[in-house]
Design a protein around this motif. Structure first.
Motif, PDB file in Angstrom:
ATOM      1  N   ARG A  39      -0.221 -16.701  -8.985  1.00 39.41           N
ATOM      2  CA  ARG A  39       0.976 -16.863  -8.255  1.00 39.41           C
ATOM      3  C   ARG A  39       1.525 -18.204  -8.128  1.00 39.41           C
ATOM      4  NH1 ARG A  39      -1.149 -12.906  -4.068  1.00 39.41           N
ATOM      5  NH2 ARG A  39      -2.062 -14.427  -3.243  1.00 39.41           N
ATOM      6  N   SER A  40       0.655 -19.197  -8.285  1.00 37.10           N
ATOM      7  CA  SER A  40       1.006 -20.565  -8.350  1.00 37.10           C
ATOM      8  C   SER A  40       1.661 -21.184  -9.747  1.00 37.10           C
ATOM      9  CB  SER A  40      -0.152 -21.549  -7.697  1.00 37.10           C
ATOM     10  OG  SER A  40      -1.281 -21.512  -8.863  1.00 37.10           O
ATOM     11  N   GLU A  46      -5.725 -14.177  -7.889  1.00 39.31           N
ATOM     12  CA  GLU A  46      -4.265 -13.887  -7.224  1.00 39.31           C
ATOM     13  C   GLU A  46      -3.443 -15.001  -6.901  1.00 39.31           C
ATOM     14  OE1 GLU A  46      -5.139  -9.409  -5.755  1.00 39.31           O
ATOM     15  OE2 GLU A  46      -5.445 -10.992  -4.452  1.00 39.31           O
ATOM     16  N   ASP A  47      -4.229 -16.049  -6.228  1.00 41.44           N
ATOM     17  CA  ASP A  47      -3.603 -17.302  -5.643  1.00 41.44           C
ATOM     18  C   ASP A  47      -3.282 -18.206  -7.012  1.00 41.44           C
ATOM     19  OD1 ASP A  47      -4.134 -16.373  -3.080  1.00 41.44           O
ATOM     20  OD2 ASP A  47      -5.848 -17.778  -3.035  1.00 41.44           O
ATOM     21  N   GLU A  78       7.159 -20.062 -12.741  1.00 42.12           N
ATOM     22  CA  GLU A  78       7.769 -18.890 -13.052  1.00 42.12           C
ATOM     23  C   GLU A  78       8.309 -19.055 -14.637  1.00 42.12           C
ATOM     24  OE1 GLU A  78      11.279 -15.371 -11.860  1.00 42.12           O
ATOM     25  OE2 GLU A  78      10.586 -17.207 -10.518  1.00 42.12           O
ATOM     26  N   ASP A 115       3.430 -12.092 -16.678  1.00 39.03           N
ATOM     27  CA  ASP A 115       2.959 -11.782 -15.473  1.00 39.03           C
ATOM     28  C   ASP A 115       1.518 -11.071 -15.671  1.00 39.03           C
ATOM     29  OD1 ASP A 115       5.267 -12.374 -14.156  1.00 39.03           O
ATOM     30  OD2 ASP A 115       5.963 -10.430 -14.313  1.00 39.03           O
ATOM     31  N   CYS A 135       3.386  -8.046 -19.367  1.00 39.85           N
ATOM     32  CA  CYS A 135       2.342  -8.085 -18.470  1.00 39.85           C
ATOM     33  C   CYS A 135       0.907  -7.761 -18.657  1.00 39.85           C
ATOM     34  CB  CYS A 135       2.673  -7.149 -16.718  1.00 39.85           C
ATOM     35  SG  CYS A 135       1.453  -7.377 -15.485  1.00 39.85           S
TER      36      CYS A 135
END
Length: 528
Positions: free
Chosen positions: A235-236, A231-232, A239, A244, A270
């Motif tokens: 997210r990093s 998850e970390d 974009e 996703d 995603c």
């Protein structure tokens, strides 16, 4: 449904079942055996069909799928029964249940007269309960040869061996629907398979085309660590640099409503990343998985009859398990399996098949169950197992039962033993509850017994989690120095004083699902 390979063999299957009491069906991955066999037999007029699964999550998910395919409400014509949850009714004709639940049903009805067909699915997992059921089915078809059919189904079971066990019963082989899977090995075994799995998953996510990722880890702790790191890292990412990702854990301790999330399709653009234990090896089919990452390990319980203690050990998987894991990547289209170990290790050191649970477990509960059936033709020391346990394990079980008054010096079950057999617990815990009732502390003993019947409620601290905690773990009760059992009781009572505040559990590093399950278990036990 029409595209599943097993559908083409329906007439052959039905003809073989009608002419034989026992049939072994080897259905390769993707053949549709878990969902379609019961429907075929139901269409042909068999009154009530039981389908056992070694795992609760498989029993629930397959029942949901079959109910959906038949267009009926779950719990009516199609239902399931697992420990502490029964979603069936008088109208249920196809019932998915764990092998342990079927064993408990046989206590009340040793001949299982409620069923016209019993299907033992995923028999290759060789769970302790499935092995016992195979021995009982061999006896039961003699008594009910005119009105009982037994099917033993698996993807990888040694069909000839099982056929010989059941007096040369017929074996049907059903091809699967599996797309090509490219197997990629590591050059060497990684020092840390969790970090290597993380790196591999991120590399797939950033560089490979769409398709979900399934990662096999050893247990809940590793899964939660990897989910948090993924998850970390996701997210990093910049974009727009890639699609996703939504990340799900999958293990037996998750509540059912969280387990079923993995079957929901992801949003557009995603991909799902599912981090699972070996419960995702068989039965559970997550549509859309294209990439599999195999750590090469599994967590197994090993029992030592000499010390009478269990140990939870991380061990190498077998070749059968490795091939099952790889097959998860080829269910919907060609896929890839990344094995985090060298090919030479796979060929030279992996066992061909998994060691049956019956050869690495305490048999006290199983022996007590068999004795409670009161079947004069069953000799415990000579019970007909597909693979016999060691004589040391059987003798250890008899000695344990004698020491807690479940059997007498002649090996006959006692009145205490009969009461113990009615409780869905290890014999030692059943005996504890009976004594607690005599001493007026049944409520406290129920709490301890319930918590001991689940996986540990205490999770090791993680640096990220520690920073978020409002109160340190040292603030938890310590049991007054009287041992882990008293500490578990104090923890549950402290949670009760907070009016079952989930936030309190999270703040103190406790597994919320386990604590809640313990409370449910306690209530259920009180009603037994």
């Amino acid at each position: 449904m029409a595209t599943l390979p097993i559908v083409q063999y329906e007439e052959k299957i039905i003809e073989t079942v009608e002419n034989n009491s026992i049939v072994v069906i080897i259905g390769e991955t993707g053949s549709g055996k878990s969902t379609q066999l019961s429907q075929m037999l139901h269409r042909r007029g068999y009154s009530k069909i039981a389908v056992t699964q070694p795992r609760r999550v498989a029993a629930v998910s397959v029942a949901r799928r079959v109910a959906q395919e038949l267009g009926v409400q779950l719990g009516e014509e199609v239902g399931y029964a697992i420990r502490f949850e029964d979603r069936t009714s008088r109208n249920t004709r196809i019932k998915y249940l764990t092998d342990g639940v079927l064993l408990r049903e046989s206590l009340a009805d040793p001949e299982l007269n409620d069923y016209s067909v019993i299907i033992l699915d995923e028999a290759h997992e060789r769970s302790l309960n499935t092995d016992i059921l195979m021995g009982l089915m061999k006896r039961l078809v003699k008594l009910r040869s005119s009105n009982l059919k037994v099917l033993i189904t698996s993807a990888t079971l040694d069909g000839d061996k099982v056929s010989k066990f059941f007096r040369d019963c017929p074996v049907l082989n059903i091809p699967g629907k599996l797309f090509p899977v490219e197997v990629l090995y590591s050059k060497e075994r990684p020092v840390n398979y969790l970090d290597t799995a993380l790196k591999t998953a991120l590399d797939i996510h950033v560089r490979q085309p769409e398709g979900d990722i399934l990662i096999f880890m050893t247990g809940q702790d590793d899964i939660e660590k990897l989910v948090s790191k993924l998850e970390d890292e996701v997210r990093s990412l910049d974009e727009g640099s890639c699609m996703d990702a939504i990340i799900f854990p999958l293990h037996g301790s998750l509540p059912p409503e969280l387990q079923v999330r993995v079957f929901n399709p992801p949003p557009p653009n995603c991909r799902r990343i599912i981090v699972a234990t070996n419960i995702a090896e068989t039965s559970l089919t997550v549509d859309g998985v294209v990439y599999v990452i195999d750590s090469g390990y599994v967590k197994q319980r090993q029992y030592n009859p000499s010390s009478r203690m269990y140990s939870l050990e991380v061990v190498q998987i077998s070749k059968v398990q490795a091939n099952q894991r790889a097959g998860r990547a080829g269910r919907t289209r060609p896929g890839k399996c990344y094995r985090l170990y060298p090919s030479q290790l796979y060929h030279d050191e992996f066992l061909d098949v998994t060691v049956p649970e019956i050869q690495r477990s305490s048999l006290a509960g199983s022996v007590l169950y068999l004795k409670s059936l009161d079947l004069p033709d069953i000799d415990i020391l000579k019970f007909d197992f597909l693979d016999s346990p060691s004589s040391e394990s059987l003798q250890d079980a008899l000695k344990q039962l004698y020491l807690i008054d479940a059997i007498d010096e002649n090996g006959a079950i006692t009145s205490i033993g009969r009461k113990m057999a009615e409780l869905p617990l290890e014999p030692s815990l059943s005996r504890t509850l009976m004594e607690a009732n005599n001493y007026g502390c049944i409520t406290e003993a129920l709490t301890v017994a319930a918590m001991l019947s689940t996986e540990t409620a205490l999770l090791p601290g993680q640096s990220k989690t520690e920073k978020k905690r409002k109160r340190p773990l040292s603030n938890l009760p310590d049991g007054f120095g009287l041992g882990d059992h008293i500490q578990l009781l104090q923890i549950y009572e402290r949670w009760y004083q907070t009016d079952y505040d989930i936030g309190w559990c999270k703040d103190h590093g406790l597994q919320v699902g386990i604590i809640m399950y313990s409370g449910i278990s306690m209530i259920k036990c009180i009603h037994l």
